[in-house]
Write an enzyme that holds these catalytic residues in place. Sequence first.
Site, PDB file in Angstrom:
ATOM      1  N   GLY A  36       0.845  -1.207   0.000  1.00  0.00           N
ATOM      2  CA  GLY A  36       0.000   0.000   0.000  1.00  0.00           C
ATOM      3  C   GLY A  36       0.878   1.254   0.000  1.00  0.00           C
ATOM      4  O   GLY A  36       0.641   2.204  -0.752  1.00  0.00           O
ATOM      5  N   HIS A  37       1.929   1.247   0.842  1.00  0.00           N
ATOM      6  CA  HIS A  37       2.852   2.389   0.864  1.00  0.00           C
ATOM      7  C   HIS A  37       3.625   2.470  -0.457  1.00  0.00           C
ATOM      8  O   HIS A  37       3.868   3.560  -0.980  1.00  0.00           O
ATOM      9  CB  HIS A  37       3.853   2.252   2.018  1.00  0.00           C
ATOM     10  CG  HIS A  37       3.235   2.259   3.376  1.00  0.00           C
ATOM     11  ND1 HIS A  37       3.145   1.124   4.159  1.00  0.00           N
ATOM     12  CD2 HIS A  37       2.673   3.259   4.095  1.00  0.00           C
ATOM     13  CE1 HIS A  37       2.560   1.432   5.306  1.00  0.00           C
ATOM     14  NE2 HIS A  37       2.254   2.713   5.294  1.00  0.00           N
ATOM     15  N   GLN A 153      -9.305   9.936   7.634  1.00  0.00           N
ATOM     16  CA  GLN A 153      -8.029  10.659   7.733  1.00  0.00           C
ATOM     17  C   GLN A 153      -7.805  11.515   6.482  1.00  0.00           C
ATOM     18  O   GLN A 153      -7.334  12.644   6.571  1.00  0.00           O
ATOM     19  CB  GLN A 153      -6.874   9.670   7.925  1.00  0.00           C
ATOM     20  CG  GLN A 153      -5.493  10.320   7.840  1.00  0.00           C
ATOM     21  CD  GLN A 153      -4.381   9.387   8.228  1.00  0.00           C
ATOM     22  OE1 GLN A 153      -4.114   9.208   9.412  1.00  0.00           O
ATOM     23  NE2 GLN A 153      -3.691   8.791   7.272  1.00  0.00           N
ATOM     24  N   SER A 185      -2.300  -3.519   5.542  1.00  0.00           N
ATOM     25  CA  SER A 185      -2.096  -2.630   6.687  1.00  0.00           C
ATOM     26  C   SER A 185      -0.940  -3.165   7.512  1.00  0.00           C
ATOM     27  O   SER A 185      -0.764  -4.386   7.639  1.00  0.00           O
ATOM     28  CB  SER A 185      -3.365  -2.607   7.554  1.00  0.00           C
ATOM     29  OG  SER A 185      -3.085  -2.081   8.828  1.00  0.00           O
ATOM     30  N   SER A 186      -0.175  -2.254   8.087  1.00  0.00           N
ATOM     31  CA  SER A 186       0.942  -2.682   8.948  1.00  0.00           C
ATOM     32  C   SER A 186       0.407  -3.495  10.123  1.00  0.00           C
ATOM     33  O   SER A 186       1.074  -4.386  10.638  1.00  0.00           O
ATOM     34  CB  SER A 186       1.698  -1.466   9.477  1.00  0.00           C
ATOM     35  OG  SER A 186       2.067  -0.638   8.397  1.00  0.00           O
ATOM     36  N   ARG A 187      -0.809  -3.192  10.552  1.00  0.00           N
ATOM     37  CA  ARG A 187      -1.368  -3.864  11.735  1.00  0.00           C
ATOM     38  C   ARG A 187      -1.860  -5.284  11.422  1.00  0.00           C
ATOM     39  O   ARG A 187      -2.201  -6.020  12.351  1.00  0.00           O
ATOM     40  CB  ARG A 187      -2.511  -3.037  12.332  1.00  0.00           C
ATOM     41  CG  ARG A 187      -2.017  -1.778  13.026  1.00  0.00           C
ATOM     42  CD  ARG A 187      -3.121  -1.085  13.797  1.00  0.00           C
ATOM     43  NE  ARG A 187      -2.606  -0.072  14.706  1.00  0.00           N
ATOM     44  CZ  ARG A 187      -2.674   1.239  14.496  1.00  0.00           C
ATOM     45  NH1 ARG A 187      -3.230   1.707  13.399  1.00  0.00           N
ATOM     46  NH2 ARG A 187      -2.174   2.089  15.389  1.00  0.00           N
TER      47      ARG A 187
HETATM   48  O1  PAF Z   1      -1.637   7.027   8.125  1.00  0.00           O
HETATM   49  C1  PAF Z   1      -0.608   7.028   8.836  1.00  0.00           C
HETATM   50  O2  PAF Z   1       0.283   6.182   8.711  1.00  0.00           O
HETATM   51  C2  PAF Z   1      -0.432   8.129   9.880  1.00  0.00           C
HETATM   52  O3  PAF Z   1      -1.649   8.503  10.431  1.00  0.00           O
HETATM   53  C3  PAF Z   1       0.328   9.359   9.326  1.00  0.00           C
HETATM   54  C4  PAF Z   1      -0.454  10.059   8.224  1.00  0.00           C
HETATM   55  C5  PAF Z   1       1.693   8.942   8.808  1.00  0.00           C
HETATM   56  C6  PAF Z   1       0.533  10.388  10.449  1.00  0.00           C
HETATM   57  O4  PAF Z   1       1.277   9.852  11.489  1.00  0.00           O
END
Ligand code: PAF
Length: 282
Positions: A36-37, A153, A185-187
């Site tokens: 995702g990143h 967010q 997701s990292s989680r």
């Molecule tokens: O989405 C995230 O990983 C965090 O909320 C962010 C935008 C890096 C802010 O710490």
Amino acid sequence: MRIISSVQEMHDVSNELRSHGKAIGFVPTMGYLHEGHAALIEQAATQNDSVIVSVFVNPLQFAAHEDFGIYPKNFDGDCALIEQSGGNILFYPSVHEMYSPGFSTSISIGTITEKFEGTFRPKHFEGVATIVAKLLLCTKPHHTYFGQKDYQQTMVIKRLIQDLHIDCTMHIVDTIRESDGLAKSSRNVYLSSDERKQSCILFKALSEAFQAYHKGIRQRERLNTIMQEVLNESSDFKVQYAATADAYSLDEPDEFEKIGKVVFLIAGYLGNARLIDNMIAE
Ligand code: PAF
């Protein structure tokens, strides 16, 4: 790849890039990076001359009972992923560097932070808005990139950029999913193998609501019930919310207009993993 850990050096490097007319893309992250990143960094690399990625686990956005202390880390893996995806600068400050003694400023954003995530994580968006504003001020990007997975967010950051007149264009990048639909997701690392099997229930619930909407169902309660019934198939998923809202305002009318854009939002716990996901329908 250049690794920068001081705020002053980050300012200097960004100023230097800007003075040479270079377009800067910025991807804020908390590390433990995944595909995702990578999608965010790849998009940034196609639209900018230089791509800065920050890795900073922001204590301000975690409540006391949450996973700040155990948030997963993988510095070497993160560096490799950033480079492979086209990032060329890693901003990697310490907590002390970002929040020096005496730090006492915070940014609070109105209405849109009060529901959904805001109900279950009351100070979360204040922490997010504060760190994102600080990171944007340090990195001075022309473009910044966020994942749609954290839908609320993205709305908060859009509001922040608009309200504070931050001269930067925000891009929202589609959620990347596992083959069974689980949003990356990292989680997800917190899921046991049995929980991992059950975790596709969120995508299934969102997809069924999406289909119902496309068949013409517009009553909010009916759409929410469709999601809830699918989520009930998992005995372990503890739902926090399964909601349908106007995609622009997050308002929840009893019935949605025939033409419009809605977002289906789900959050809850599967074991120790807090999972959130969403899907937009128009
Ligand atoms: O989405 C995230 O990983 C965090 O909320 C962010 C935008 C890096 C802010 O710490």
